[in-house]
Motif scaffolding. Structure first.
Motif, mmCIF file in Angstrom:
data_model
loop_
_atom_site.group_PDB
_atom_site.id
_atom_site.type_symbol
_atom_site.label_atom_id
_atom_site.label_comp_id
_atom_site.label_asym_id
_atom_site.label_seq_id
_atom_site.Cartn_x
_atom_site.Cartn_y
_atom_site.Cartn_z
ATOM 1 N N SER A 30 20.825 1.049 -12.124
ATOM 2 C CA SER A 30 21.411 2.394 -12.110
ATOM 3 C C SER A 30 21.407 2.914 -10.685
ATOM 4 N N GLN A 31 21.901 4.137 -10.512
ATOM 5 C CA GLN A 31 21.705 4.796 -9.228
ATOM 6 C C GLN A 31 20.234 5.176 -9.092
ATOM 7 N N ILE A 32 19.828 5.496 -7.870
ATOM 8 C CA ILE A 32 18.450 5.929 -7.614
ATOM 9 C C ILE A 32 18.504 7.393 -7.198
ATOM 10 N N ASN A 33 17.731 8.230 -7.884
ATOM 11 C CA ASN A 33 17.758 9.664 -7.620
ATOM 12 C C ASN A 33 16.635 10.139 -6.715
ATOM 13 N N ARG A 34 15.499 9.449 -6.752
ATOM 14 C CA ARG A 34 14.325 9.914 -6.008
ATOM 15 C C ARG A 34 13.404 8.737 -5.724
ATOM 16 N N LEU A 35 12.774 8.761 -4.551
ATOM 17 C CA LEU A 35 11.737 7.801 -4.180
ATOM 18 C C LEU A 35 10.453 8.556 -3.884
ATOM 19 N N GLU A 36 9.323 7.961 -4.239
ATOM 20 C CA GLU A 36 8.030 8.575 -3.917
ATOM 21 C C GLU A 36 6.999 7.472 -3.717
ATOM 22 N N ILE A 37 6.141 7.657 -2.710
ATOM 23 C CA ILE A 37 5.097 6.672 -2.383
ATOM 24 C C ILE A 37 3.768 7.170 -2.918
ATOM 25 N N THR A 38 2.983 6.266 -3.492
ATOM 26 C CA THR A 38 1.674 6.660 -4.026
ATOM 27 C C THR A 38 0.748 7.081 -2.894
ATOM 28 N N PRO A 39 -0.243 7.944 -3.193
ATOM 29 C CA PRO A 39 -1.151 8.425 -2.140
ATOM 30 C C PRO A 39 -1.855 7.311 -1.366
ATOM 31 N N ASP A 40 -2.130 6.172 -2.027
ATOM 32 C CA ASP A 40 -2.821 5.074 -1.337
ATOM 33 C C ASP A 40 -1.868 4.125 -0.614
ATOM 34 N N LYS A 41 -0.578 4.456 -0.597
ATOM 35 C CA LYS A 41 0.472 3.678 0.088
ATOM 36 C C LYS A 41 0.717 2.304 -0.521
ATOM 37 N N ARG A 42 0.232 2.051 -1.714
ATOM 38 C CA ARG A 42 0.378 0.708 -2.302
ATOM 39 C C ARG A 42 1.680 0.530 -3.071
ATOM 40 N N PHE A 43 2.213 1.609 -3.638
ATOM 41 C CA PHE A 43 3.368 1.471 -4.517
ATOM 42 C C PHE A 43 4.451 2.503 -4.176
ATOM 43 N N LEU A 44 5.684 2.118 -4.513
ATOM 44 C CA LEU A 44 6.838 2.998 -4.371
ATOM 45 C C LEU A 44 7.469 3.189 -5.745
ATOM 46 N N ALA A 45 7.630 4.448 -6.151
ATOM 47 C CA ALA A 45 8.304 4.757 -7.415
ATOM 48 C C ALA A 45 9.766 5.070 -7.129
ATOM 49 N N ALA A 46 10.651 4.444 -7.920
ATOM 50 C CA ALA A 46 12.082 4.708 -7.830
ATOM 51 C C ALA A 46 12.536 5.304 -9.154
ATOM 52 N N ALA A 47 13.060 6.535 -9.107
ATOM 53 C CA ALA A 47 13.516 7.222 -10.307
ATOM 54 C C ALA A 47 15.009 6.989 -10.474
#
Length: 296
Positions: free
Chosen positions: A36-53
């Motif tokens: 799909s398209q990607i609406n938002r990206l966010e990085i976890t506080p510990d810098k280990r993971f990236l969330a793609a909404a």
């Protein structure tokens, strides 16, 4: 693979996520995101993971891996996910969707732990620095505070009837919240602690920031103090930097949908780095250049 001290990622309408060396501008990893398209990206506080909404899921990727596959997927939403973020200790994630719900997820098991009904498409959700309240804004112009301890809506505001709230941001110390809407207006409130634990909103300022609708607003982080700024990005092709002390316009940056991301200096307002490599306009970016947070 050594973890860089600064994590910078961008997502584009070309269905890709790119990771960049912030200083050099070199792209060192590309993830093809064809679902799909990607609406938002966010990085976890510990810098280990990236969330793609995306639509209608959230995918979590390992920042320090080269794999194209997500670590885990969160799949309970039924429409576009427009907001995503994390608790400070990284144990849970929150999201907001055009399906009209705000959800809280167990990060490890991908189970939806709570669901709050906004009754209109949710465009933006932020976590209060007290880590105990979520604030959401929706397409009908409603702002709601969700008290996580009481598991209920503790406050509801409608700054402008039938005018979509596009973006919310809270000052790092919890003293102020800004809501930006479809008419280029920012509403600013002082946040006051109420009689119990409920946060109260005291109107502070109304700012006509742009002629076009606002895409994003963001208050400056702690390390900028004592200077405090509000950044607003709009469909009018500008990013404006406002001094929170009196909301004076400090700087106007000219931007466009030219398939790039840019890094500007606050002092001179010049683009000192251009991140080139996407084939279509960049939708969102995520930057984590602070210290890793330690679990509380």
């Amino acid at each position: 693979m050594a973890q860089p001290s600064v994590i910078l990622a961008t997502a584009s309408y070309d269905h890709s996520i790119k990771f960049w060396e912030a200083k050099s501008g070199r792209c060192y990893r590309t993830i093809q995101y064809l679902d799909s398209q990607i609406n938002r990206l966010e990085i976890t506080p510990d810098k280990r993971f990236l969330a793609a909404a995306g639509n209608p899921h959230i995918r979590l990727f390992d920042v320090n891996s080269n794999t194209q596959q997500p670590v885990i997927s969160y799949d309970s939403h039924t429409s576009n996910v427009m907001a995503v973020g994390f608790h400070c200790d990284g144990n849970w994630m929150y999201s907001g969707s055009e399906d009209g719900t705000v959800r809280i997820w167990d990060l490890r098991t991908a189970t939806c732990q709570r669901e709050y009904e906004s009754r209109a498409a949710v465009n933006t959700v932020v976590l209060h620095p007290n880590q105990k309240e979520l604030i959401s804004g929706d397409q009908n112009g409603n702002i709601r505070v969700w008290d996580l301890a009481a598991n209920s809506c503790s406050c509801e505001l409608v700054p402008e009837v039938d005018t979509a709230v596009r973006s919310l941001t809270v000052m790092w110390d919890g003293s102020m919240v800004v809501a930006a809407n479809n008419r280029g207006t920012c509403y600013v409130w002082r946040l006051l602690k109420g009689t119990q634990t409920i946060t109260c909103f005291e109107p502070l300022h109304k700012l006509q920031a742009h002629d076009g609708y606002i895409l994003k607003c963001l208050l400056s982080p702690e390390f900028c103090d004592p200077n405090r700024y509000l950044a607003t990005a709009s469909s009018d092709h500008t990013v404006k930097i406002w001094n929170v002390d009196g909301f004076k316009l400090e700087r106007t940056l000219v931007a466009s949908s030219d398939n790039t991301a840019r890094l500007w200096t606050m002092s001179g307002g010049e683009a000192i780095r251009v991140y080139t490599g996407h084939h279509k306009p960049v939708v969102c970016c995520a930057l984590h250049d602070g210290a890793e947070s330690t679990p509380s």
